[in-house]
Design a protein around this motif. Structure first.
Motif, PDB file in Angstrom:
ATOM      1  N   THR A   7      -3.208   7.235   2.477  1.00 51.57           N
ATOM      2  CA  THR A   7      -2.633   5.962   2.039  1.00 51.57           C
ATOM      3  C   THR A   7      -1.959   6.109   0.684  1.00 51.57           C
ATOM      4  O   THR A   7      -0.873   5.566   0.454  1.00 51.57           O
ATOM      5  N   ALA A   8      -2.591   6.865  -0.211  1.00 52.71           N
ATOM      6  CA  ALA A   8      -2.008   7.103  -1.535  1.00 52.71           C
ATOM      7  C   ALA A   8      -0.658   7.792  -1.402  1.00 52.71           C
ATOM      8  O   ALA A   8       0.297   7.462  -2.127  1.00 52.71           O
ATOM      9  N   ARG A   9      -0.564   8.747  -0.479  1.00 55.20           N
ATOM     10  CA  ARG A   9       0.717   9.437  -0.270  1.00 55.20           C
ATOM     11  C   ARG A   9       1.784   8.472   0.244  1.00 55.20           C
ATOM     12  O   ARG A   9       2.948   8.544  -0.144  1.00 55.20           O
ATOM     13  N   GLU A  10       1.394   7.601   1.156  1.00 52.29           N
ATOM     14  CA  GLU A  10       2.360   6.627   1.669  1.00 52.29           C
ATOM     15  C   GLU A  10       2.850   5.705   0.561  1.00 52.29           C
ATOM     16  O   GLU A  10       4.044   5.396   0.466  1.00 52.29           O
ATOM     17  N   LEU A  11       1.934   5.259  -0.279  1.00 50.13           N
ATOM     18  CA  LEU A  11       2.325   4.404  -1.400  1.00 50.13           C
ATOM     19  C   LEU A  11       3.266   5.154  -2.335  1.00 50.13           C
ATOM     20  O   LEU A  11       4.279   4.592  -2.796  1.00 50.13           O
ATOM     21  N   ALA A  12       2.941   6.408  -2.619  1.00 52.95           N
ATOM     22  CA  ALA A  12       3.802   7.209  -3.492  1.00 52.95           C
ATOM     23  C   ALA A  12       5.186   7.379  -2.873  1.00 52.95           C
ATOM     24  O   ALA A  12       6.206   7.279  -3.560  1.00 52.95           O
ATOM     25  N   LEU A  13       5.225   7.628  -1.560  1.00 49.20           N
ATOM     26  CA  LEU A  13       6.502   7.808  -0.875  1.00 49.20           C
ATOM     27  C   LEU A  13       7.338   6.532  -0.937  1.00 49.20           C
ATOM     28  O   LEU A  13       8.554   6.579  -1.171  1.00 49.20           O
ATOM     29  N   LEU A  14       6.695   5.392  -0.736  1.00 46.83           N
ATOM     30  CA  LEU A  14       7.410   4.116  -0.774  1.00 46.83           C
ATOM     31  C   LEU A  14       7.876   3.761  -2.177  1.00 46.83           C
ATOM     32  O   LEU A  14       8.848   3.034  -2.351  1.00 46.83           O
ATOM     33  N   LYS A  30       5.307   0.381 -15.904  1.00 45.29           N
ATOM     34  CA  LYS A  30       6.327   0.651 -14.895  1.00 45.29           C
ATOM     35  C   LYS A  30       5.698   1.251 -13.646  1.00 45.29           C
ATOM     36  O   LYS A  30       6.054   0.899 -12.521  1.00 45.29           O
ATOM     37  N   LEU A  31       4.764   2.160 -13.830  1.00 42.60           N
ATOM     38  CA  LEU A  31       4.078   2.765 -12.697  1.00 42.60           C
ATOM     39  C   LEU A  31       3.331   1.722 -11.880  1.00 42.60           C
ATOM     40  O   LEU A  31       3.356   1.737 -10.656  1.00 42.60           O
ATOM     41  N   GLN A  32       2.652   0.832 -12.555  1.00 41.19           N
ATOM     42  CA  GLN A  32       1.933  -0.240 -11.856  1.00 41.19           C
ATOM     43  C   GLN A  32       2.901  -1.125 -11.081  1.00 41.19           C
ATOM     44  O   GLN A  32       2.615  -1.538  -9.953  1.00 41.19           O
ATOM     45  N   ASP A  33       4.057  -1.404 -11.677  1.00 43.40           N
ATOM     46  CA  ASP A  33       5.069  -2.223 -10.989  1.00 43.40           C
ATOM     47  C   ASP A  33       5.572  -1.519  -9.731  1.00 43.40           C
ATOM     48  O   ASP A  33       5.778  -2.148  -8.690  1.00 43.40           O
ATOM     49  N   VAL A  34       5.786  -0.201  -9.846  1.00 44.65           N
ATOM     50  CA  VAL A  34       6.227   0.582  -8.697  1.00 44.65           C
ATOM     51  C   VAL A  34       5.188   0.527  -7.584  1.00 44.65           C
ATOM     52  O   VAL A  34       5.512   0.368  -6.404  1.00 44.65           O
ATOM     53  N   THR A  41       6.024  -3.584   0.126  1.00 43.42           N
ATOM     54  CA  THR A  41       6.817  -2.984   1.196  1.00 43.42           C
ATOM     55  C   THR A  41       5.973  -2.776   2.444  1.00 43.42           C
ATOM     56  O   THR A  41       6.421  -3.039   3.568  1.00 43.42           O
ATOM     57  N   LEU A  42       4.740  -2.302   2.268  1.00 46.93           N
ATOM     58  CA  LEU A  42       3.825  -2.147   3.401  1.00 46.93           C
ATOM     59  C   LEU A  42       3.607  -3.480   4.107  1.00 46.93           C
ATOM     60  O   LEU A  42       3.624  -3.566   5.336  1.00 46.93           O
ATOM     61  N   THR A  43       3.388  -4.518   3.316  1.00 46.99           N
ATOM     62  CA  THR A  43       3.156  -5.845   3.880  1.00 46.99           C
ATOM     63  C   THR A  43       4.370  -6.321   4.672  1.00 46.99           C
ATOM     64  O   THR A  43       4.247  -6.892   5.763  1.00 46.99           O
ATOM     65  N   THR A  44       5.555  -6.076   4.134  1.00 43.42           N
ATOM     66  CA  THR A  44       6.787  -6.470   4.821  1.00 43.42           C
ATOM     67  C   THR A  44       6.940  -5.714   6.130  1.00 43.42           C
ATOM     68  O   THR A  44       7.394  -6.277   7.137  1.00 43.42           O
ATOM     69  N   GLU A  45       6.544  -4.439   6.145  1.00 48.17           N
ATOM     70  CA  GLU A  45       6.636  -3.648   7.367  1.00 48.17           C
ATOM     71  C   GLU A  45       5.782  -4.242   8.482  1.00 48.17           C
ATOM     72  O   GLU A  45       6.163  -4.210   9.651  1.00 48.17           O
ATOM     73  N   VAL A  46       4.625  -4.758   8.124  1.00 44.63           N
ATOM     74  CA  VAL A  46       3.762  -5.401   9.128  1.00 44.63           C
ATOM     75  C   VAL A  46       4.510  -6.566   9.777  1.00 44.63           C
ATOM     76  O   VAL A  46       4.571  -6.682  11.006  1.00 44.63           O
ATOM     77  N   PHE A 101      -1.647  -1.325   9.853  1.00 49.18           N
ATOM     78  CA  PHE A 101      -1.225  -1.777   8.533  1.00 49.18           C
ATOM     79  C   PHE A 101      -2.266  -2.576   7.760  1.00 49.18           C
ATOM     80  O   PHE A 101      -2.387  -2.400   6.543  1.00 49.18           O
ATOM     81  N   PRO A 102      -3.011  -3.491   8.404  1.00 49.59           N
ATOM     82  CA  PRO A 102      -4.022  -4.216   7.603  1.00 49.59           C
ATOM     83  C   PRO A 102      -4.997  -3.277   6.888  1.00 49.59           C
ATOM     84  O   PRO A 102      -5.351  -3.508   5.728  1.00 49.59           O
ATOM     85  N   GLU A 103      -5.419  -2.207   7.590  1.00 50.14           N
ATOM     86  CA  GLU A 103      -6.322  -1.243   6.950  1.00 50.14           C
ATOM     87  C   GLU A 103      -5.602  -0.531   5.802  1.00 50.14           C
ATOM     88  O   GLU A 103      -6.181  -0.310   4.729  1.00 50.14           O
ATOM     89  N   LEU A 104      -4.317  -0.183   6.021  1.00 49.46           N
ATOM     90  CA  LEU A 104      -3.550   0.470   4.967  1.00 49.46           C
ATOM     91  C   LEU A 104      -3.444  -0.413   3.725  1.00 49.46           C
ATOM     92  O   LEU A 104      -3.609   0.046   2.600  1.00 49.46           O
ATOM     93  N   ILE A 105      -3.157  -1.677   3.955  1.00 46.90           N
ATOM     94  CA  ILE A 105      -3.002  -2.598   2.826  1.00 46.90           C
ATOM     95  C   ILE A 105      -4.323  -2.771   2.088  1.00 46.90           C
ATOM     96  O   ILE A 105      -4.371  -2.822   0.860  1.00 46.90           O
ATOM     97  N   GLN A 106      -5.418  -2.863   2.851  1.00 49.79           N
ATOM     98  CA  GLN A 106      -6.734  -2.971   2.225  1.00 49.79           C
ATOM     99  C   GLN A 106      -7.036  -1.727   1.388  1.00 49.79           C
ATOM    100  O   GLN A 106      -7.495  -1.812   0.250  1.00 49.79           O
ATOM    101  N   LEU A 107      -6.738  -0.555   1.950  1.00 49.88           N
ATOM    102  CA  LEU A 107      -6.952   0.686   1.217  1.00 49.88           C
ATOM    103  C   LEU A 107      -6.058   0.765  -0.014  1.00 49.88           C
ATOM    104  O   LEU A 107      -6.472   1.245  -1.071  1.00 49.88           O
ATOM    105  N   ALA A 108      -4.828   0.269   0.130  1.00 47.40           N
ATOM    106  CA  ALA A 108      -3.870   0.361  -0.972  1.00 47.40           C
ATOM    107  C   ALA A 108      -4.332  -0.393  -2.205  1.00 47.40           C
ATOM    108  O   ALA A 108      -3.902  -0.094  -3.320  1.00 47.40           O
ATOM    109  N   ASN A 109      -5.191  -1.350  -2.014  1.00 47.80           N
ATOM    110  CA  ASN A 109      -5.688  -2.138  -3.139  1.00 47.80           C
ATOM    111  C   ASN A 109      -6.973  -1.570  -3.740  1.00 47.80           C
ATOM    112  O   ASN A 109      -7.510  -2.138  -4.685  1.00 47.80           O
TER     113      ASN A 109
END
Length: 210
Positions: A7-14, A30-34, A41-46, A101-109
């Protein structure tokens, strides 16, 4: 842990395309904003995946109805039914992806996921010149500027993990290939696998050279 790193890699890629060209401009805020933008973006993809699936189901229904009332002959009816089945299968595949995606978004936080994504972004930004030089050397009949952006960014992440985050080379290559299967084109993951294996060979050659 493995799922968290994925999930971290996906966030970094996005988020990597939003990094400033000058690493000196990369502040913690700036990093936090990114990272927040990547989560959005993940949420929009869902939402987009669900909307596309709904549209395909509706088109499938329309094709089936047309096969019953507008087909001129049995061959036309069969063709319409076949299209309807294909649309339904595509919709099912989209829904299957959206379920993740819901699991990804949960993990992303989660903090550990965000921390590792930030580490990747920081290393890619701070060492982009060195990473791109190594990548360019491993390309055959290609220039780095001509690569699809998504492929280039996937490989930048993989090289950053190899060189600066102590991820074993083979693991890094495998993870990049999996990321490419999700985000790149049909042949992208094979191309990325080949280039990164040449990168690994170059890294090993530099280690053993006197």
């Amino acid at each position: 842990m493995k799922k968290a790193r994925e999930t971290a890699r996906e966030l970094a890629l996005l988020g990597i395309s939003q990094l400033p060209a000058n690493p000196e401009l990369l502040e913690a805020k700036k990093l936090q904003d990114v990272l927040l933008a990547a989560i959005r973006t993940l949420t929009t993809e869902v939402q987009e995946a669900l909307e596309a699936a709904a549209s395909e189901v509706q088109r499938s229904s329309d094709k089936l109805l047309a096969s019953e009332i507008r087909a001129a002959d049995i061959q036309s009816a069969r063709a319409m039914v076949r299209e309807a089945v294909e649309l339904t299968q595509t919709a099912i595949n989209r829904l299957g992806s959206a379920m993740e995606f819901p699991e990804l978004i949960q993990l992303a936080n989660q903090q550990d996921v965000r921390t590792y994504a930030l580490q990747i972004l920081t290393k890619v930004s701070a060492n982009r010149v060195q990473i791109d030089e190594l990548l360019s050397e491993a390309l055959v009949d290609w220039q780095i500027e001509r690569l699809p952006r998504i492929d280039r960014d996937i490989m930048r992440i993989a090289i950053a993990e190899m060189l600066y985050l102590a991820l074993p080379e083979q693991v890094s290559v495998n993870e990049a290939v999996q990321l490419a299967k999700r985000y790149s084109g049909d042949e992208g993951h094979r191309f990325i696998n080949g280039v990164l294996r040449r990168v690994v060979d170059k890294i090993k050659a530099e280690v053993v050279s006197p």
